[in-house]
Design a protein around this motif. Sequence first.
Motif, PDB file in Angstrom:
ATOM      1  N   GLY A  59       4.852   7.177   5.384  1.00 55.69           N
ATOM      2  CA  GLY A  59       4.527   7.473   4.001  1.00 55.69           C
ATOM      3  C   GLY A  59       5.380   6.649   3.054  1.00 55.69           C
ATOM      4  O   GLY A  59       6.424   6.124   3.432  1.00 55.69           O
ATOM      5  N   ASP A  67       4.400   6.098 -10.921  1.00 54.21           N
ATOM      6  CA  ASP A  67       3.356   5.127 -10.614  1.00 54.21           C
ATOM      7  C   ASP A  67       2.857   4.517 -11.928  1.00 54.21           C
ATOM      8  O   ASP A  67       2.709   5.222 -12.930  1.00 54.21           O
ATOM      9  CB  ASP A  67       2.181   5.812  -9.899  1.00 54.21           C
ATOM     10  CG  ASP A  67       1.064   4.849  -9.526  1.00 54.21           C
ATOM     11  OD1 ASP A  67       1.349   3.666  -9.253  1.00 54.21           O
ATOM     12  OD2 ASP A  67      -0.102   5.292  -9.493  1.00 54.21           O
ATOM     13  N   GLY A 111      -3.209   0.883   4.683  1.00 57.37           N
ATOM     14  CA  GLY A 111      -3.264   2.076   5.518  1.00 57.37           C
ATOM     15  C   GLY A 111      -2.133   3.062   5.259  1.00 57.37           C
ATOM     16  O   GLY A 111      -1.922   3.978   6.064  1.00 57.37           O
ATOM     17  N   MET A 112      -1.423   2.898   4.153  1.00 53.84           N
ATOM     18  CA  MET A 112      -0.281   3.754   3.849  1.00 53.84           C
ATOM     19  C   MET A 112      -0.699   5.012   3.093  1.00 53.84           C
ATOM     20  O   MET A 112      -1.595   4.970   2.255  1.00 53.84           O
ATOM     21  CB  MET A 112       0.740   3.002   2.983  1.00 53.84           C
ATOM     22  CG  MET A 112       1.388   1.810   3.654  1.00 53.84           C
ATOM     23  SD  MET A 112       2.433   2.314   5.017  1.00 53.84           S
ATOM     24  CE  MET A 112       1.764   1.281   6.323  1.00 53.84           C
ATOM     25  N   ASP A 113      -0.011   6.111   3.390  1.00 53.57           N
ATOM     26  CA  ASP A 113      -0.087   7.314   2.564  1.00 53.57           C
ATOM     27  C   ASP A 113       0.895   7.111   1.422  1.00 53.57           C
ATOM     28  O   ASP A 113       2.057   6.754   1.643  1.00 53.57           O
ATOM     29  CB  ASP A 113       0.317   8.555   3.359  1.00 53.57           C
ATOM     30  CG  ASP A 113      -0.736   8.978   4.369  1.00 53.57           C
ATOM     31  OD1 ASP A 113      -1.926   8.706   4.136  1.00 53.57           O
ATOM     32  OD2 ASP A 113      -0.354   9.570   5.386  1.00 53.57           O
ATOM     33  N   VAL A 114       0.450   7.324   0.195  1.00 51.30           N
ATOM     34  CA  VAL A 114       1.269   7.071  -0.987  1.00 51.30           C
ATOM     35  C   VAL A 114       1.346   8.343  -1.825  1.00 51.30           C
ATOM     36  O   VAL A 114       0.323   8.913  -2.186  1.00 51.30           O
ATOM     37  CB  VAL A 114       0.686   5.912  -1.834  1.00 51.30           C
ATOM     38  CG1 VAL A 114       1.572   5.628  -3.037  1.00 51.30           C
ATOM     39  CG2 VAL A 114       0.499   4.660  -0.988  1.00 51.30           C
ATOM     40  N   ASP A 115       2.586   8.764  -2.107  1.00 57.19           N
ATOM     41  CA  ASP A 115       2.824   9.926  -2.961  1.00 57.19           C
ATOM     42  C   ASP A 115       3.591   9.478  -4.188  1.00 57.19           C
ATOM     43  O   ASP A 115       4.483   8.630  -4.104  1.00 57.19           O
ATOM     44  CB  ASP A 115       3.681  10.975  -2.232  1.00 57.19           C
ATOM     45  CG  ASP A 115       3.035  11.483  -0.966  1.00 57.19           C
ATOM     46  OD1 ASP A 115       1.861  11.872  -1.019  1.00 57.19           O
ATOM     47  OD2 ASP A 115       3.709  11.479   0.082  1.00 57.19           O
ATOM     48  N   ARG A 159      -2.346   1.528  -0.139  1.00 55.69           N
ATOM     49  CA  ARG A 159      -3.383   2.272   0.583  1.00 55.69           C
ATOM     50  C   ARG A 159      -4.287   1.333   1.373  1.00 55.69           C
ATOM     51  O   ARG A 159      -4.754   1.682   2.461  1.00 55.69           O
ATOM     52  CB  ARG A 159      -4.184   3.133  -0.389  1.00 55.69           C
ATOM     53  CG  ARG A 159      -3.373   4.328  -0.886  1.00 55.69           C
ATOM     54  CD  ARG A 159      -4.181   5.254  -1.791  1.00 55.69           C
ATOM     55  NE  ARG A 159      -3.357   6.362  -2.226  1.00 55.69           N
ATOM     56  CZ  ARG A 159      -3.027   6.621  -3.482  1.00 55.69           C
ATOM     57  NH1 ARG A 159      -3.503   5.856  -4.474  1.00 55.69           N
ATOM     58  NH2 ARG A 159      -2.253   7.647  -3.776  1.00 55.69           N
ATOM     59  N   ALA A 172      -0.453   1.261  -5.852  1.00 58.05           N
ATOM     60  CA  ALA A 172      -0.901   2.314  -4.933  1.00 58.05           C
ATOM     61  C   ALA A 172      -2.122   1.861  -4.153  1.00 58.05           C
ATOM     62  O   ALA A 172      -2.208   2.071  -2.933  1.00 58.05           O
ATOM     63  CB  ALA A 172      -1.173   3.603  -5.695  1.00 58.05           C
ATOM     64  N   ALA A 173      -3.078   1.230  -4.826  1.00 60.78           N
ATOM     65  CA  ALA A 173      -4.268   0.727  -4.142  1.00 60.78           C
ATOM     66  C   ALA A 173      -3.889  -0.323  -3.102  1.00 60.78           C
ATOM     67  O   ALA A 173      -4.449  -0.342  -1.998  1.00 60.78           O
ATOM     68  CB  ALA A 173      -5.259   0.153  -5.157  1.00 60.78           C
TER      69      ALA A 173
END
Length: 176
Positions: free
Chosen positions: A144, A150, A164-168, A161, A157-158
């Motif tokens: 993650g 952000d 393949g990453m989870d982004v918080d 993602r 973030a795009a």
Amino acid sequence: MKTVKDYIRTIPNFPHEGIMFRDVTTLFGDGAGFSLAVDQMVEAAQGRDIDKVAGLEARGFILGGAIAHRLGCGFVPIRKAGKLPGSKISEAYLLEYGEAVVEIHEDAIEPGERVLLVDDLLATGGTAEAGIRLIERLGGQVVGCSFAVDLPELGGAARLRAMGMDVDMLCAFDGA
């Protein structure tokens, strides 16, 4: 009740005309604000079975160290070139006007370790992408990516993602 966003100061025209600088030092300098941010980032990381937290220089060290402490795991700094002693690997990435390099110690992450990447702010995602590549080159698995702020218009973030990453993230600000 205040949110993380309420603790972040905006400074117009810094470092250049037209930039709205999102200053997290006001978040870090307030005990309630800093605790709120760390608590929320730790909560978002729950269930990911994290072995290490990797923080991006420099404000990612502040959040990352606190998160690693709360998760009971190790902390790994990802630094600008020339700041780490000993054996290290490097990854270059593009900036608006040129290139930058980040580094990590060769022995910072063992193959198979699960790593949470942390920084204060996600803009274009270039530094975070370089950090991910360093972790992966050492055999680590990025489970993650966590950011306090952000800037969605800049596409970071795009970009993460798409890898393949989870982004918080805790909050977002419109504009650059």
